[in-house]
Design a protein around this motif. Structure first.
Motif, mmCIF file in Angstrom:
data_model
loop_
_atom_site.group_PDB
_atom_site.id
_atom_site.type_symbol
_atom_site.label_atom_id
_atom_site.label_comp_id
_atom_site.label_asym_id
_atom_site.label_seq_id
_atom_site.Cartn_x
_atom_site.Cartn_y
_atom_site.Cartn_z
ATOM 1 N N GLY A 201 0.830 -1.204 0.000
ATOM 2 C CA GLY A 201 0.000 0.000 0.000
ATOM 3 C C GLY A 201 0.864 1.253 0.000
ATOM 4 N N GLU A 203 2.187 5.033 0.833
ATOM 5 C CA GLU A 203 2.284 5.953 1.957
ATOM 6 C C GLU A 203 2.094 7.383 1.457
ATOM 7 O OE1 GLU A 203 2.619 5.023 5.026
ATOM 8 O OE2 GLU A 203 3.027 2.889 4.706
ATOM 9 N N GLU A 204 1.687 8.277 2.373
ATOM 10 C CA GLU A 204 1.571 9.685 2.013
ATOM 11 C C GLU A 204 2.931 10.214 1.557
ATOM 12 O OE1 GLU A 204 -0.944 11.505 1.652
ATOM 13 O OE2 GLU A 204 -2.542 10.367 2.639
ATOM 14 N N ASN A 216 4.787 -1.472 -4.754
ATOM 15 C CA ASN A 216 3.382 -1.374 -5.152
ATOM 16 C C ASN A 216 3.187 -1.370 -6.668
ATOM 17 O OD1 ASN A 216 1.919 -0.920 -2.501
ATOM 18 N ND2 ASN A 216 3.452 0.704 -2.399
ATOM 19 N N LYS A 263 -0.428 8.346 -3.613
ATOM 20 C CA LYS A 263 -1.324 7.518 -2.799
ATOM 21 C C LYS A 263 -2.779 7.673 -3.241
ATOM 22 C CE LYS A 263 -3.030 6.896 1.929
ATOM 23 N NZ LYS A 263 -3.240 5.447 1.735
ATOM 24 N N GLU A 264 -3.223 8.902 -3.513
ATOM 25 C CA GLU A 264 -4.606 9.129 -3.897
ATOM 26 C C GLU A 264 -4.950 8.421 -5.204
ATOM 27 O OE1 GLU A 264 -7.676 12.854 -4.852
ATOM 28 O OE2 GLU A 264 -5.578 13.236 -4.343
ATOM 29 N N THR A 265 -4.059 8.521 -6.181
ATOM 30 C CA THR A 265 -4.301 7.869 -7.468
ATOM 31 C C THR A 265 -4.285 6.352 -7.333
ATOM 32 O OG1 THR A 265 -3.286 9.715 -8.646
ATOM 33 C CG2 THR A 265 -3.469 7.638 -9.831
ATOM 34 N N PHE A 266 -3.296 5.849 -6.611
ATOM 35 C CA PHE A 266 -3.191 4.400 -6.413
ATOM 36 C C PHE A 266 -4.445 3.860 -5.731
ATOM 37 C CE2 PHE A 266 -2.150 0.589 -4.071
ATOM 38 C CZ PHE A 266 -1.357 -0.148 -4.952
ATOM 39 N N ASP A 267 -4.885 4.533 -4.663
ATOM 40 C CA ASP A 267 -6.060 4.062 -3.924
ATOM 41 C C ASP A 267 -7.310 4.100 -4.798
ATOM 42 O OD1 ASP A 267 -4.479 3.646 -1.738
ATOM 43 O OD2 ASP A 267 -5.129 5.440 -0.646
ATOM 44 N N GLN A 268 -7.423 5.104 -5.652
ATOM 45 C CA GLN A 268 -8.586 5.182 -6.535
ATOM 46 C C GLN A 268 -8.603 4.017 -7.521
ATOM 47 O OE1 GLN A 268 -9.308 9.009 -8.314
ATOM 48 N NE2 GLN A 268 -10.622 8.183 -9.915
ATOM 49 N N ALA A 270 -7.074 1.100 -7.078
ATOM 50 C CA ALA A 270 -7.304 -0.129 -6.310
ATOM 51 C C ALA A 270 -8.779 -0.285 -5.963
ATOM 52 C CB ALA A 270 -6.460 -0.113 -5.037
ATOM 53 N N ASP A 271 -9.436 0.804 -5.564
ATOM 54 C CA ASP A 271 -10.858 0.741 -5.213
ATOM 55 C C ASP A 271 -11.708 0.374 -6.428
ATOM 56 O OD1 ASP A 271 -10.281 1.391 -2.630
ATOM 57 O OD2 ASP A 271 -10.825 3.507 -2.807
#
Length: 299
Positions: A201, A203-204, A216, A263-268, A270-271
Motif C-alpha cells: 500500500g 504511503e503519504e 506497489n 497515494k490518492e491515485t493508487f487508492d482510486q 485499487a478501489d
C-alpha cells in the motif's frame, strides 16, 4: 454512484459461516470458517438443497483457515456413514486415537466437488481428508492447501493472558500427515493474479514514477491491466508502458495525466479494481466455473 446515503444502525449479533445457493440445479455451500454454529448451519443448508432435489454439490473451502475441530466433526457427521474415521490424533509419544462419526450421514449426493486454495487450512484440511478417504465421489479443485496438520489448545489465566500450545499431530483417516505440505487438488485451477496479488500500500508522499522499482508497482500494473489498459509487465518495475497506461487512466477519470501514481491515485485505481472484481466475482471465478463444469458434464 455519487449518491450519499446516511443510515442509523442498531448494533446486533451475527454469526453465519455458511452461505448456500443453487446454480443450474447444482448446490453450492460456501463455508467461511468452522465456528460453534457451523455444523448446525451446514445441516440446514444440506436439507435445503435436498428438498430442492439437488444431487451434486460444491463445498467452497477457499480462504477458510479453520476453527473448531468439533465443527469439522459435526459437518463430517452429515456427509459420512456411521463409524467413518474423520481423522487420527497422534500425541508426542506416538499414541494414536481415531475420531469417528457417531451417526449415519444424512446426505447422499452423487458428486461432491471441494474448492480449495492456499488458505484452506486446519479444520478445512481435516474435512477434505475425511471426505477424500471415505467417499469415492469427491473431487478437489483449486490449488494446494496450506498444510496445517497440528492441533492446539489454549489455556487462559486469571490476568487475561493465555498460553496456546500444540498437543498433537492430526493424520488423515488413512494415516497421512499433511503438515507443511497440504493437499494437492485433483484438478488444479489457479485464479487471476489480480485476485491474489498482495502489496504494502502507498504511503503519504510516496510516488511511483516511470523507470523505477516500487513494491506497489506490480499491483498497480495488474490493476491497470484488469481495467483494460495495456501494460508490458506486472512486476515491481514500473516501465514506460505502465506509465502510459496510467496516463490514459488518469485522463479517462478526470485526473491530471502525469503518468505518475501518488497515494490518492493508487487508492482510486485499487478501489475501482475491487469494485469490478466484486461485480464479476462469479463470472470470473475460474475455480468455481470449473467445478460447475465438472458437475454439469458428469466428469
Amino acid at each position: 454512484g455519487d449518491e450519499l446515503l446516511a443510515l442509523t444502525l442498531e448494533p446486533g449479533e451475527y454469526d453465519s459461516t455458511v452461505v448456500c445457493e443453487t446454480v443450474d440445479g447444482i448446490g453450492i455451500i460456501d463455508l467461511s470458517s468452522f465456528s460453534e454454529n457451523s455444523g448446525r448451519e451446514f445441516t440446514s443448508a444440506v436439507k435445503k438443497l435436498e428438498s430442492q432435489g439437488v444431487r451434486n454439490v460444491i463445498i467452497d473451502l477457499r480462504g477458510n483457515t479453520g476453527g473448531y475441530l468439533s465443527a469439522a466433526k459435526d459437518i463430517s457427521e452429515v456427509l459420512l456413514p456411521k463409524d467413518s474415521v474423520i481423522f487420527q490424533e497422534k500425541d508426542k509419544d506416538g499414541n494414536i486415537q481415531k475420531l469417528k462419526t457417531e451417526q449415519e450421514g444424512q446426505a447422499d449426493f452423487d458428486h461432491i466437488v471441494i474448492l480449495q486454495d492456499g488458505s484452506s487450512a486446519s479444520a478445512s484440511e481435516v474435512l477434505i481428508g475425511a471426505l477424500k478417504d471415505n467417499l469415492d465421489n469427491v473431487t478437489t479443485v483449486g490449488t494446494q492447501t496450506y498444510g496445517k496438520g497440528t492441533e492446539q489448545v489454549s489455556v487462559p489465566f486469571t490476568d487475561g493472558t493465555s498460553l496456546k500450545y500444540t498437543i498433537a499431530e492430526w493424520l488423515t483417516p488413512s494415516g497421512e500427515s499433511i503438515n507443511r505440505t497440504g493437499f494437492a487438488p485433483d484438478v488444479e485451477v489457479g485464479l487471476s493474479p489480480v485476485r491474489t496479488v498482495t502489496y504494502p500500500g502507498m504511503e503519504e508522499g510516496e510516488v511511483i514514477v516511470a523507470d523505477s522499482v516500487n513494491d506497489n508497482a506490480g499491483a498497480l500494473q495488474l490493476f491497470l491491466q484488469y481495467l483494460g489498459y495495456e501494460v508490458d509487465r506486472t512486476d515491481t518495475y514500473f516501465d514506460a508502458a505502465g506509465s502510459e497506461a496510467l496516463r490514459r487512466f488518469q485522463a479517462d477519470h478526470g485526473l491530471e495525466p502525469t503518468g505518475e501514481a501518488d497515494k490518492e491515485t493508487f487508492d482510486q485505481i485499487a478501489d475501482l479494481t475491487l469494485i469490478r472484481i466484486y461485480e464479476s466475482e462469479k463470472s470470473d471465478d475460474a475455480q468455481r466455473n470449473r467445478a460447475l463444469e465438472i458437475l454439469s458434464s458428469g466428469e
